[in-house]
Design an enzyme around this catalytic site. Structure first.
Site, PDB file in Angstrom:
ATOM      1  N   HIS A 125       0.818  -1.223   0.000  1.00 53.45           N
ATOM      2  CA  HIS A 125       0.000   0.000   0.000  1.00 53.45           C
ATOM      3  C   HIS A 125       0.849   1.269   0.000  1.00 53.45           C
ATOM      4  O   HIS A 125       0.347   2.350   0.291  1.00 53.45           O
ATOM      5  CB  HIS A 125      -0.963   0.007   1.195  1.00 53.45           C
ATOM      6  CG  HIS A 125      -2.033  -1.045   1.093  1.00 53.45           C
ATOM      7  ND1 HIS A 125      -2.867  -1.367   2.128  1.00 53.45           N
ATOM      8  CD2 HIS A 125      -2.402  -1.845   0.058  1.00 53.45           C
ATOM      9  CE1 HIS A 125      -3.699  -2.336   1.739  1.00 53.45           C
ATOM     10  NE2 HIS A 125      -3.425  -2.643   0.491  1.00 53.45           N
ATOM     11  N   CYS A 136       5.221  17.859 -11.221  1.00 53.53           N
ATOM     12  CA  CYS A 136       6.555  17.755 -11.813  1.00 53.53           C
ATOM     13  C   CYS A 136       7.358  16.585 -11.269  1.00 53.53           C
ATOM     14  O   CYS A 136       8.446  16.293 -11.747  1.00 53.53           O
ATOM     15  CB  CYS A 136       7.334  19.058 -11.628  1.00 53.53           C
ATOM     16  SG  CYS A 136       7.954  19.310  -9.948  1.00 53.53           S
TER      17      CYS A 136
END
Ligand SMILES: [Zn+2]
Length: 258
Positions: A125, A136
């Site tokens: 997870h 970015c």
């Protein structure tokens, strides 16, 4: 033989071992599960949403501040607690057994902190840190600092929203973790031990069932019975924090006798 001795014997004789760990192990460090976060009423947030909707990928897109309100609670809880003797016992077993792996549902990073080698740790997870920019990709290691400031945290480089590398609800599991898990499952395990997990996900249940069918040894360590109880050979009812160090003690003393 006591259940703990049966598990210790199985580990001593095994080469390939898999520990599957879940929320119960982190709970022993004092961490709440996402359902146990503060301010929830019947699993719903103050905004009237199920917590699973607040902590979802679509919510991070639509309303990053709201999603981050609950991510920040998880973050503060993780930063405010630490790995426990259960995590450390597993890491020590991994040192004694060079083919011992950990598959965890936990996102707190405590296995790594306790010394589990990253190359034999599958965090299915994801993890809460380091944050990275959705726009970015720039990484930002300063989770604690961001939690002190207005949310959501923003990227220094481009102003985009930062996020943790966790799997939010309605998001895909990390491909690298899945590939690694199934590559190891194909090689097979001699022993699989589920610790503190209620095991409702297929990728938690499957390693247990596969190993049992192939003639391997399976066990569960949990304070109460779970969906997995009927599937495993040995059920040891107890807290991971108490049982795992004791298990390590059994294994270490056997090794010294030999
Ligand atoms: Zn950015």
């Amino acid at each position: 033989m006591q259940p703990i001795e049966r598990i210790a014997q199985a580990i001593l004789q095994a080469e390939r071992i898999l520990f599957i760990t879940g929320a119960g192990l982190s709970a022993d460090s004092g961490l709440p599960t996402y359902r146990g976060l503060g301010g929830l009423y019947n699993g719903h947030t103050a905004e009237g949403l199920p917590i699973e909707a607040a902590l979802s990928g679509p919510m991070l897109q639509r309303d990053p501040a709201l999603c981050w309100k609950y991510l920040a609670e998880l973050g503060r809880a993780c930063l405010g607690a630490q790995a426990n003797e259960g995590h450390r016992a597993i890491a020590e077993l991994q040192r004694l057994k060079p083919q011992c792996w950990v598959l965890t549902q936990n996102i707190d990073g405590y296995h790594r902190a306790a010394g589990s080698p990253p190359e034999r740790l599958i965090e299915i997870h994801g993890e809460l840190a380091p944050l990275y920019c959705r726009s970015c990709g720039q990484e930002d290691a300063e989770l604690a600092g961001h939690l002190e400031r207005p949310l959501p945290p923003l990227c220094r480089a481009c102003g985009g929203v930062l996020r943790p590398p966790v799997v939010l609800f309605e998001e895909m599991l990390p491909e690298a973790a899945i590939d690694s898990l199934y590559a190891e499952l194909r090689k097979g395990f001699d022993v699989v031990i589920a610790v503190g997990t209620s095991a409702s996900f297929p990728y938690i249940v499957e390693p247990v069932l596969r190993t049992r069918q192939a003639g391997g040894f399976t066990a569960q360590i949990n304070p109460t019975r779970t969906d997995l109880s009927d599937a495993v050979e040995v059920n040891l009812q107890g807290r991971a924090l108490d049982v795992l160090p004791e298990l390590l003690g059994h294994i270490s003393s056997h090794r010294i006798c030999k």
